[in-house]
Design a protein around this motif. Structure first.
Motif, mmCIF file in Angstrom:
data_model
loop_
_atom_site.group_PDB
_atom_site.id
_atom_site.type_symbol
_atom_site.label_atom_id
_atom_site.label_comp_id
_atom_site.label_asym_id
_atom_site.label_seq_id
_atom_site.Cartn_x
_atom_site.Cartn_y
_atom_site.Cartn_z
ATOM 1 N N THR A 1 0.850 -1.196 0.000
ATOM 2 C CA THR A 1 0.000 0.000 0.000
ATOM 3 C C THR A 1 0.884 1.244 0.000
ATOM 4 O O THR A 1 2.047 1.203 0.427
ATOM 5 C CB THR A 1 -0.921 0.043 1.236
ATOM 6 O OG1 THR A 1 -0.119 -0.019 2.415
ATOM 7 C CG2 THR A 1 -1.921 -1.102 1.222
ATOM 8 N N ASP A 2 0.315 2.335 -0.450
ATOM 9 C CA ASP A 2 1.035 3.603 -0.388
ATOM 10 C C ASP A 2 0.812 4.237 0.986
ATOM 11 O O ASP A 2 0.149 3.648 1.854
ATOM 12 C CB ASP A 2 0.633 4.531 -1.540
ATOM 13 C CG ASP A 2 -0.841 4.924 -1.499
ATOM 14 O OD1 ASP A 2 -1.495 4.742 -0.459
ATOM 15 O OD2 ASP A 2 -1.338 5.420 -2.531
ATOM 16 N N LYS A 3 1.337 5.461 1.194
ATOM 17 C CA LYS A 3 1.233 6.133 2.498
ATOM 18 C C LYS A 3 -0.217 6.360 2.924
ATOM 19 O O LYS A 3 -0.523 6.356 4.106
ATOM 20 C CB LYS A 3 1.977 7.475 2.456
ATOM 21 C CG LYS A 3 3.467 7.322 2.353
ATOM 22 C CD LYS A 3 4.148 8.675 2.289
ATOM 23 C CE LYS A 3 5.634 8.501 2.052
ATOM 24 N NZ LYS A 3 6.309 9.792 1.934
ATOM 25 N N ALA A 4 -1.105 6.501 1.957
ATOM 26 C CA ALA A 4 -2.516 6.741 2.261
ATOM 27 C C ALA A 4 -3.301 5.448 2.466
ATOM 28 O O ALA A 4 -4.487 5.471 2.772
ATOM 29 C CB ALA A 4 -3.156 7.563 1.129
ATOM 30 N N GLY A 5 -2.631 4.309 2.294
ATOM 31 C CA GLY A 5 -3.298 3.024 2.488
ATOM 32 C C GLY A 5 -3.937 2.454 1.232
ATOM 33 O O GLY A 5 -4.642 1.452 1.295
ATOM 34 N N ASN A 6 -3.677 3.094 0.098
ATOM 35 C CA ASN A 6 -4.218 2.601 -1.172
ATOM 36 C C ASN A 6 -3.348 1.456 -1.701
ATOM 37 O O ASN A 6 -2.124 1.514 -1.592
ATOM 38 C CB ASN A 6 -4.273 3.733 -2.206
ATOM 39 C CG ASN A 6 -5.164 4.864 -1.744
ATOM 40 O OD1 ASN A 6 -6.278 4.641 -1.309
ATOM 41 N ND2 ASN A 6 -4.652 6.082 -1.824
#
Length: 124
Positions: free
Chosen positions: A24-29
């Protein structure tokens, strides 16, 4: 980033994405697999343990890919005598669904004996 350990046999094919679970990326995506995330390699021509690192930004996950000897080469046994060495193949066990010829011969012989015995009983 999440990745998993795995095992395989010499000669099997290994793909970097096989051990990748998710990222996931920093935003949780969710982040799709990218070969650039992977460092390390697996030599599927020889047995051993191969560390592989999956990286997503600053987060890393190290996994282990274990390459085992082929099933057929594990069936060889070395026997040592006092003055000589002799290599023999050990007898392998039948695989699921596989029938060995002596089993069929034994069953056929048993059926024939049973048939003859039943015929003799009817005559008496």
């Amino acid at each position: 980033i999440d990745a998993k350990n795995s095992s395989m046999y010499v000669g099997d094919k290994w793909n970097e994405e096989d051990n990748f679970v998710s990222a996931t990326d920093k935003a949780g995506n969710p982040v799709l697999f990218d070969p650039a995330m992977v460092s390390g390699s697996v030599d599927t021509t020889k047995a051993g343990e191969y560390p592989i690192t999956y990286t997503n930004g600053v987060v890393k996950k190290e996994i282990l890919v274990t390459v085992k000897e082929n099933k057929t080469s594990m069936n060889s046994t070395s026997i040592s005598g006092e003055n000589d060495k002799e290599t023999r193949n050990s007898q392998r066990l039948p695989q699921a669904g596989e029938v060995q010829s002596y089993n069929i011969l034994g069953l056929s012989l048993l059926s024939l004996v049973t048939f003859i015995a039943s015929k003799r009983k009817r005559k008496n």
